[in-house]
Design a protein around this motif. Structure first.
Motif, PDB file in Angstrom:
ATOM      1  N   PRO A  49     -29.940 -60.022 -31.831  1.00 41.43           N
ATOM      2  CA  PRO A  49     -30.476 -59.697 -30.500  1.00 41.43           C
ATOM      3  C   PRO A  49     -29.829 -58.476 -29.853  1.00 41.43           C
ATOM      4  N   PHE A  50     -28.567 -58.207 -30.181  1.00 45.57           N
ATOM      5  CA  PHE A  50     -27.909 -57.011 -29.644  1.00 45.57           C
ATOM      6  C   PHE A  50     -28.698 -55.764 -30.058  1.00 45.57           C
ATOM      7  N   PHE A  51     -29.005 -55.668 -31.374  1.00 44.79           N
ATOM      8  CA  PHE A  51     -29.765 -54.515 -31.858  1.00 44.79           C
ATOM      9  C   PHE A  51     -31.215 -54.562 -31.377  1.00 44.79           C
ATOM     10  N   GLN A  52     -31.777 -55.772 -31.281  1.00 49.47           N
ATOM     11  CA  GLN A  52     -33.145 -55.893 -30.801  1.00 49.47           C
ATOM     12  C   GLN A  52     -33.249 -55.491 -29.331  1.00 49.47           C
ATOM     13  N   THR A  53     -32.233 -55.813 -28.534  1.00 47.98           N
ATOM     14  CA  THR A  53     -32.261 -55.460 -27.108  1.00 47.98           C
ATOM     15  C   THR A  53     -32.235 -53.949 -26.931  1.00 47.98           C
ATOM     16  N   ILE A  54     -31.451 -53.263 -27.763  1.00 44.70           N
ATOM     17  CA  ILE A  54     -31.439 -51.794 -27.729  1.00 44.70           C
ATOM     18  C   ILE A  54     -32.829 -51.271 -28.108  1.00 44.70           C
ATOM     19  N   ALA A  55     -33.390 -51.822 -29.199  1.00 43.63           N
ATOM     20  CA  ALA A  55     -34.715 -51.389 -29.655  1.00 43.63           C
ATOM     21  C   ALA A  55     -35.779 -51.713 -28.601  1.00 43.63           C
ATOM     22  N   TYR A  56     -35.671 -52.897 -27.981  1.00 45.98           N
ATOM     23  CA  TYR A  56     -36.629 -53.301 -26.939  1.00 45.98           C
ATOM     24  C   TYR A  56     -36.578 -52.336 -25.757  1.00 45.98           C
ATOM     25  N   THR A  57     -35.375 -51.958 -25.345  1.00 44.67           N
ATOM     26  CA  THR A  57     -35.218 -51.048 -24.208  1.00 44.67           C
ATOM     27  C   THR A  57     -35.887 -49.714 -24.500  1.00 44.67           C
ATOM     28  N   ILE A  58     -35.677 -49.208 -25.707  1.00 43.40           N
ATOM     29  CA  ILE A  58     -36.317 -47.948 -26.107  1.00 43.40           C
ATOM     30  C   ILE A  58     -37.835 -48.126 -26.140  1.00 43.40           C
ATOM     31  N   HIS A  59     -38.293 -49.222 -26.759  1.00 47.00           N
ATOM     32  CA  HIS A  59     -39.730 -49.531 -26.836  1.00 47.00           C
ATOM     33  C   HIS A  59     -40.344 -49.631 -25.439  1.00 47.00           C
ATOM     34  N   ASP A  60     -39.666 -50.345 -24.542  1.00 48.11           N
ATOM     35  CA  ASP A  60     -40.172 -50.538 -23.182  1.00 48.11           C
ATOM     36  C   ASP A  60     -40.252 -49.212 -22.428  1.00 48.11           C
ATOM     37  N   ARG A  61     -39.228 -48.359 -22.561  1.00 48.93           N
ATOM     38  CA  ARG A  61     -39.236 -47.060 -21.888  1.00 48.93           C
ATOM     39  C   ARG A  61     -40.367 -46.178 -22.417  1.00 48.93           C
ATOM     40  N   ILE A  62     -40.564 -46.172 -23.763  1.00 48.22           N
ATOM     41  CA  ILE A  62     -41.640 -45.370 -24.359  1.00 48.22           C
ATOM     42  C   ILE A  62     -42.986 -45.823 -23.819  1.00 48.22           C
ATOM     43  N   TRP A  63     -43.200 -47.164 -23.777  1.00 46.70           N
ATOM     44  CA  TRP A  63     -44.471 -47.681 -23.284  1.00 46.70           C
ATOM     45  C   TRP A  63     -44.632 -47.446 -21.785  1.00 46.70           C
ATOM     46  N   HIS A  64     -43.543 -47.452 -21.045  1.00 47.77           N
ATOM     47  CA  HIS A  64     -43.616 -47.160 -19.618  1.00 47.77           C
ATOM     48  C   HIS A  64     -44.137 -45.734 -19.405  1.00 47.77           C
ATOM     49  N   GLU A  67     -47.868 -45.645 -20.393  1.00 52.08           N
ATOM     50  CA  GLU A  67     -48.708 -46.263 -19.367  1.00 52.08           C
ATOM     51  C   GLU A  67     -48.808 -45.390 -18.121  1.00 52.08           C
ATOM     52  N   LYS A  68     -47.694 -44.737 -17.729  1.00 51.89           N
ATOM     53  CA  LYS A  68     -47.741 -43.833 -16.577  1.00 51.89           C
ATOM     54  C   LYS A  68     -48.655 -42.646 -16.860  1.00 51.89           C
ATOM     55  N   ARG A  69     -48.566 -42.098 -18.080  1.00 49.88           N
ATOM     56  CA  ARG A  69     -49.414 -40.951 -18.434  1.00 49.88           C
ATOM     57  C   ARG A  69     -50.876 -41.344 -18.450  1.00 49.88           C
ATOM     58  N   ARG A  70     -51.166 -42.526 -18.996  1.00 47.68           N
ATOM     59  CA  ARG A  70     -52.563 -42.972 -19.035  1.00 47.68           C
ATOM     60  C   ARG A  70     -53.098 -43.214 -17.633  1.00 47.68           C
ATOM     61  N   PRO A 112     -57.991 -47.504 -19.400  1.00 54.26           N
ATOM     62  CA  PRO A 112     -57.249 -48.305 -18.428  1.00 54.26           C
ATOM     63  C   PRO A 112     -56.319 -49.267 -19.156  1.00 54.26           C
ATOM     64  N   ARG A 113     -55.408 -49.885 -18.420  1.00 52.02           N
ATOM     65  CA  ARG A 113     -54.548 -50.906 -19.027  1.00 52.02           C
ATOM     66  C   ARG A 113     -55.472 -52.068 -19.369  1.00 52.02           C
ATOM     67  N   SER A 114     -55.727 -52.243 -20.652  1.00 48.49           N
ATOM     68  CA  SER A 114     -56.719 -53.201 -21.097  1.00 48.49           C
ATOM     69  C   SER A 114     -56.113 -54.138 -22.122  1.00 48.49           C
ATOM     70  N   LEU A 115     -56.939 -55.072 -22.588  1.00 46.73           N
ATOM     71  CA  LEU A 115     -56.508 -55.996 -23.636  1.00 46.73           C
ATOM     72  C   LEU A 115     -56.130 -55.209 -24.888  1.00 46.73           C
TER      73      LEU A 115
END
Length: 193
Positions: A49-64, A67-70, A112-115
């Motif tokens: 989970p330590f490595f996954q949390t780092i990866a998740y944070t990067i993943h979440d920031r990229i998607w943020h 989503e902002k650009r879209r 749009p933010r869709s399914l």
């Protein structure tokens, strides 16, 4: 400004911490079910989970950012579609803005933010999670079969929990934005009175 920054950092820290805690419990449970070794399950459950949390944070920031650009693109293209239909923006102006000849007069192709977008975000999370889970499990066990089993089963379980976690946080953030908008409306109506 300081209060806004503190609020943003605090919210991000809470989101990451809640993800880390959820991930820890699921990782230990799945690792124990596969290895039947509590020490190995704890090792995998703590390190992975330590490595996954780092990866998740990067993943979440990229998607943020995506989503902002879209959202920005959607607003811009909606404005272009309206102005085009009103005759304010000519086809030549649309060509200049978009830089290609295939843009149809008044057409908005923003997503749009869709399914579909939620599904894509979940799939990218699953792929990322699989790669990290197999790598960590193999590094700790030295057993490719156990690593692959953990890498296949654990991310499936985590992906379900990730989707739930993401939806909960999306609702929390939407509620906070609605409260801020309501407070702003109340403040402006008191200011007028």
């Amino acid at each position: 400004m300081v209060a806004f920054l503190w609020s943003t950092v605090r919210k991000l820290a809470l989101k990451i911490a809640s993800y880390g805690a959820m991930h820890l419990v699921v990782a230990i449970a799945v690792a124990f079910a596969i290895t039947q070794d509590i020490r190995m399950a704890l090792a995998i459950g703590i390190v992975e989970p330590f490595f996954q949390t780092i990866a998740y944070t990067i993943h979440d920031r990229i998607w943020h950012v995506i989503e902002k650009r879209r959202l920005a693109t959607g607003l811009e293209e909606a404005a272009e579609a309206v102005s085009s239909r009103l005759g304010v923006m000519s086809p030549e102006e649309q060509l200049r803005v978009h830089g290609h000849k295939h843009h149809h007069h008044g057409h908005s192709h923003a997503l749009p933010r869709s399914l579909k977008q939620v599904a894509l975000k979940t799939v990218t999370y699953g792929v990322m999670h699989f790669a990290v889970a197999v790598s960590v499990a193999f590094a700790l066990t030295g057993n490719i079969r156990a690593a692959l089993a953990i890498g296949i089963i654990e991310p499936l379980v985590q992906t379900v929990f990730f989707t739930i976690h993401d939806r909960i946080w999306t609702r929390i953030e939407a509620r906070e934005q609605a409260q801020k908008a309501a407070a702003k409306t109340d403040a402006s109506s008191h200011h007028v009175a």
